[in-house]
Design an enzyme around this catalytic site. Structure first.
Site, short mmCIF file in Angstrom:
data_model
loop_
_atom_site.label_atom_id
_atom_site.label_comp_id
_atom_site.label_asym_id
_atom_site.label_seq_id
_atom_site.Cartn_x
_atom_site.Cartn_y
_atom_site.Cartn_z
N SER A 84 31.75 52.44 18.20
CA SER A 84 32.36 51.70 16.83
C SER A 84 33.66 51.60 17.66
O SER A 84 33.49 51.98 18.66
CB SER A 84 32.17 53.00 15.69
OG SER A 84 33.40 52.24 14.97
N TYR B 9 33.47 61.05 12.30
CA TYR B 9 32.81 59.57 12.90
C TYR B 9 33.62 59.24 13.90
O TYR B 9 32.88 58.77 15.35
CB TYR B 9 33.61 58.43 11.79
CG TYR B 9 32.49 57.30 11.71
CD1 TYR B 9 31.22 56.87 12.00
CD2 TYR B 9 33.54 56.27 12.49
CE1 TYR B 9 30.41 55.50 11.65
CE2 TYR B 9 33.25 55.01 12.93
CZ TYR B 9 31.50 54.44 12.99
OH TYR B 9 30.67 53.47 12.75
P1 NAD Z 1 24.49 50.85 7.07
O1 NAD Z 1 24.25 51.92 6.44
O2 NAD Z 1 24.56 49.14 6.98
O3 NAD Z 1 22.12 50.74 7.92
C1 NAD Z 1 22.56 51.87 8.30
C2 NAD Z 1 20.52 51.76 8.60
O4 NAD Z 1 20.83 53.29 9.36
C3 NAD Z 1 20.28 52.34 7.49
O5 NAD Z 1 18.79 51.49 7.27
C4 NAD Z 1 19.42 53.33 6.80
O6 NAD Z 1 18.81 53.82 6.65
C5 NAD Z 1 19.54 53.91 8.61
N1 NAD Z 1 19.46 55.81 9.14
C6 NAD Z 1 21.33 56.18 8.16
N2 NAD Z 1 20.32 57.48 9.28
C7 NAD Z 1 19.61 57.46 9.31
C8 NAD Z 1 18.97 58.44 10.36
N3 NAD Z 1 19.56 59.50 10.31
N4 NAD Z 1 17.67 58.37 10.80
C9 NAD Z 1 17.21 57.22 10.53
N5 NAD Z 1 17.75 56.32 9.93
C10 NAD Z 1 19.01 55.91 9.29
O7 NAD Z 1 24.58 50.69 8.15
P2 NAD Z 1 25.34 49.64 9.38
O8 NAD Z 1 26.80 49.31 9.04
O9 NAD Z 1 24.34 48.79 10.06
O10 NAD Z 1 25.61 50.96 10.54
C11 NAD Z 1 24.74 50.59 12.14
C12 NAD Z 1 25.63 51.55 13.00
O11 NAD Z 1 26.77 50.62 13.56
C13 NAD Z 1 26.04 52.88 12.64
O12 NAD Z 1 25.45 53.42 13.97
C14 NAD Z 1 27.46 52.49 12.27
O13 NAD Z 1 28.28 53.60 12.88
C15 NAD Z 1 27.40 51.65 13.53
N6 NAD Z 1 28.90 50.30 13.13
C16 NAD Z 1 29.18 50.05 11.94
C17 NAD Z 1 30.36 48.97 11.76
C18 NAD Z 1 29.95 47.72 10.55
O14 NAD Z 1 31.48 47.29 10.44
N7 NAD Z 1 28.52 48.32 9.90
C19 NAD Z 1 31.19 49.37 13.12
C20 NAD Z 1 30.72 50.22 13.82
C21 NAD Z 1 30.13 50.51 13.87
#
Ligand code: NAD
Length: 257
Positions: free
Chosen positions: A142, A155
């Site tokens: 991230s 985080y």
């Molecule tokens: P989201 O919450 O929209 O989707 C995450 C998915 O992961 C969900 O389907 C959830 O059920 C699954 N999940 C969560 N914990 C889990 C676990 N312990 N085991 C199995 N499945 C699990 O999140 P997102 O925004 O798609 O984020 C995905 C990744 O990207 C994460 O690692 C997040 O930290 C990272 N990220 C996202 C952003 C953003 O702007 N969306 C920015 C930086 C980093």
């Protein structure tokens, strides 16, 4: 990506789901992993309909559970015989609170999922990739893996760790044809980010979103499909020599002083 087998964790929604669509559209075979069984089933049904040439299995697993990770690896090998790519994406944000107020149990949960979950994925997928002399891994860090983020200490700690683990995996397994990178998304409009805006402004999350977007050089948030394109490149043979990097995909935001 034809005849390539890719594991995607956190495939039920957000960035994982967008990557699943992108990779299925390119003919990859997919093992979709999530702890939310219902959303996994929906994604599989949708992809089967849109991209019938892509073979898809789903495995319900919490990535912070080592046995569950061993199981998703075993199920993938059983179904497809090999693993070419791992999108180590599942993660959570935790709650927003200052360092001295942070709930210790939430802190530990964030570390268990974001750090240990990524580690277990590396630990059990890399030996399979070694057998075949080829692998592409994308870990999800991230912008919080590059800089601090107010009120999100676990985080930020976990995502800096993801960046560190990426460097080590690149060093230790490049000799086996395995390239490992991390991506550092900024604010990409997924359910996780929508939830964060609700925490910032419970009465008017849309106002929080608009205000946040104004800070970005592009004056907008990113879209999951934009991240999926980068991930698809990093997981493909087209990436022949990029390894050990944490690549920001944030509209340039992490360069602001
Ligand atoms: P989201 O919450 O929209 O989707 C995450 C998915 O992961 C969900 O389907 C959830 O059920 C699954 N999940 C969560 N914990 C889990 C676990 N312990 N085991 C199995 N499945 C699990 O999140 P997102 O925004 O798609 O984020 C995905 C990744 O990207 C994460 O690692 C997040 O930290 C990272 N990220 C996202 C952003 C953003 O702007 N969306 C920015 C930086 C980093």
């Amino acid at each position: 990506m034809k005849n390539r087998t890719i594991i995607i964790t956190g495939a039920g929604m957000g960035l994982g789901y967008a990557a699943a669509k992108e990779l299925a559209s390119k003919g990859a075979n997919l093992a979709l992993v999530d702890y939310n069984e219902e959303s996994l089933s929906k994604v599989k049904a949708e992809l089967n309909e849109s991209f019938p040439e892509s073979k898809i299995i789903t495995v319900v697993a919490d990535v912070s559970n080592e046995e569950a990770v061993k199981n998703y690896v075993n199920q993938t090998v059983k179904a497809f015989g090999k693993i070419d790519g791992l999108y180590n994406n599942a993660g959570i944000e935790g709650k927003q609170a200052s360092i001295i107020d942070y709930d210790i149990n939430v802190f530990k949960k964030v570390i268990d999922i974001n750090l240990m979950g990524v580690y277990y994925g590396l630990r059990y997928v890399i030996p399979v990739m070694q057998e075949h002399g080829f692998g592409r891994i994308v870990n999800v860090a991230s912008v919080g893996g590059i800089r601090g983020v107010l009120n999100q200490m676990p985080y930020v700690a976990s995502k800096h760790a993801v960046s560190g683990m990426t460097k080590n995996a690149a060093l230790e397994y490049g000799k086996d044809g395995i390239l490992t990178n991390a991506i550092a998304p900024g604010a990409i409009l997924t359910p996780m980010v929508a939830e964060a805006f609700k925490q910032v402004n419970p009465d008017d999350p849309k106002a929080a979103e608009t205000e946040y977007a104004q800070r970005n050089p592009t004056r907008r948030l990113g879209q999951p499909q934009e991240v999926a394109k980068l991930v698809s490149f990093l997981l493909s043979e087209d990436n022949g020599y990029v390894s050990g990097q944490t690549i920001a995909i944030d509209g340039g935001e992490s360069n602001i002083y």
